[in-house]
Write a protein that holds these residues in place. Sequence first.
Motif, mmCIF file in Angstrom:
data_model
loop_
_atom_site.group_PDB
_atom_site.id
_atom_site.type_symbol
_atom_site.label_atom_id
_atom_site.label_comp_id
_atom_site.label_asym_id
_atom_site.label_seq_id
_atom_site.Cartn_x
_atom_site.Cartn_y
_atom_site.Cartn_z
ATOM 1 N N ILE A 1 1.540 -1.406 0.005
ATOM 2 C CA ILE A 1 0.079 -0.106 0.061
ATOM 3 C C ILE A 1 0.902 1.487 -0.510
ATOM 4 O O ILE A 1 0.705 2.385 -0.847
ATOM 5 N N ASP A 2 1.904 1.623 0.260
ATOM 6 C CA ASP A 2 2.454 2.504 1.012
ATOM 7 C C ASP A 2 4.104 2.606 -0.177
ATOM 8 O O ASP A 2 4.003 4.385 -0.965
ATOM 9 N N GLN A 3 3.746 1.239 -0.510
ATOM 10 C CA GLN A 3 5.030 1.455 -1.427
ATOM 11 C C GLN A 3 4.540 2.517 -3.055
ATOM 12 O O GLN A 3 4.665 3.105 -3.999
ATOM 13 N N VAL A 4 3.093 1.411 -3.523
ATOM 14 C CA VAL A 4 2.143 2.031 -5.125
ATOM 15 C C VAL A 4 1.828 3.624 -4.234
ATOM 16 O O VAL A 4 1.733 4.107 -5.641
ATOM 17 N N SER A 5 1.372 3.374 -2.870
ATOM 18 C CA SER A 5 0.690 5.030 -2.787
ATOM 19 C C SER A 5 2.209 6.481 -3.475
ATOM 20 O O SER A 5 1.828 6.829 -3.973
ATOM 21 N N GLU A 6 3.590 5.532 -2.825
ATOM 22 C CA GLU A 6 4.487 6.572 -3.158
ATOM 23 C C GLU A 6 4.782 6.588 -4.859
ATOM 24 O O GLU A 6 5.229 7.641 -5.411
ATOM 25 N N LEU A 7 4.477 5.754 -5.481
ATOM 26 C CA LEU A 7 4.537 5.539 -6.539
ATOM 27 C C LEU A 7 4.000 6.551 -7.644
ATOM 28 O O LEU A 7 4.233 7.600 -8.114
ATOM 29 N N LEU A 8 3.160 6.408 -7.189
ATOM 30 C CA LEU A 8 1.038 7.505 -7.779
ATOM 31 C C LEU A 8 2.149 8.673 -7.579
ATOM 32 O O LEU A 8 1.507 9.196 -8.164
ATOM 33 N N ARG A 9 1.847 9.067 -6.097
ATOM 34 C CA ARG A 9 2.696 10.438 -6.198
ATOM 35 C C ARG A 9 3.984 10.928 -6.649
ATOM 36 O O ARG A 9 3.393 11.757 -6.991
ATOM 37 N N GLU A 10 5.010 10.337 -6.851
ATOM 38 C CA GLU A 10 6.016 10.329 -7.841
ATOM 39 C C GLU A 10 5.768 10.448 -9.292
ATOM 40 O O GLU A 10 6.097 11.508 -10.155
ATOM 41 N N VAL A 11 5.046 9.859 -10.054
ATOM 42 C CA VAL A 11 5.302 9.808 -11.198
ATOM 43 C C VAL A 11 4.190 10.946 -11.464
ATOM 44 O O VAL A 11 4.047 11.289 -12.363
ATOM 45 N N ALA A 12 3.173 11.583 -10.623
ATOM 46 C CA ALA A 12 2.255 12.557 -11.295
ATOM 47 C C ALA A 12 2.830 14.087 -10.880
ATOM 48 O O ALA A 12 2.750 14.512 -11.783
#
Length: 273
Positions: free
Chosen positions: A5-16
């Motif tokens: 959950i935390d890993q993917v959450s950070e990916l979404l913020r980063e790609v945005a």
Amino acid sequence: MSDHIDQVSELLREVAALEILPRFRELTEGDIEEKSKGDFVTIADRNAELWLVPRLIEIVPGSRVLGEEATAASPELLSIVEDASPYWTVDPVDGTGNFVAGRETFGVMVSLVEAGQVRQAWIYLPVVDALAVAEEGAGAFWHANGAVERISTGRSPQDVSELRGAFNVRFMEETWRDRVELFADRVPRKSGYLCSAWDYTDLARGRQDLVTYHRMMPWDHAPGSLILKEAGGVLRNLNDGEEYRPSTLGAPHLAARDQESWERFAEAIRRSA
């Protein structure tokens, strides 16, 4: 909740931050294509998906990715939905038409599907920096303004005149489209986001009451279906009442804040003629 959950959450913020927000209201003519009439794709969609794919596979070794843009180029990728092995769904910019028009109502959506069931889901709304996450059996949560809260759909009003909803009928067969449109005429408040990311997060947070769909591409609906379910809502096929599955690619579906409301709205739609 799991580390995913935390890993993917950070990916979404980063790609945005890297691929999407810098292009918001800054697109040039060469950055935009029309896949079909009214169906846009931009450099932000393509670059964001390409950035996410290897990073998601690294989180779950052996998994595959069903991305909207890759599938547009290679439709045979949709066969992944029939496989029991784990795969990710990726909608790099949901609501691309809004993104192109400079409207804030777009999002990034990802889900993890295993054995044909959505196990984890993420919807990120970049402009407002808000994130909805869910894990099967563990609830749905809203991250915004530095706080985290468990979200719940609550109950819909009994009076049709107090309802708020969205009615997506573009791909529906004529009989269902006519019924939905007749029912929609009785609902005074319509959201009209044209963006599943905003529809599902509003439903899950009790900010609207129902949404109808027909074109059920997994990247559009798998993330929202789990977030809605974990918040207390339902997404079911109007034909047979069956709960949504990522392998169902086209059928009239109704999303509602709770099962009782779903039954009530479904019956009202069926009787509209």
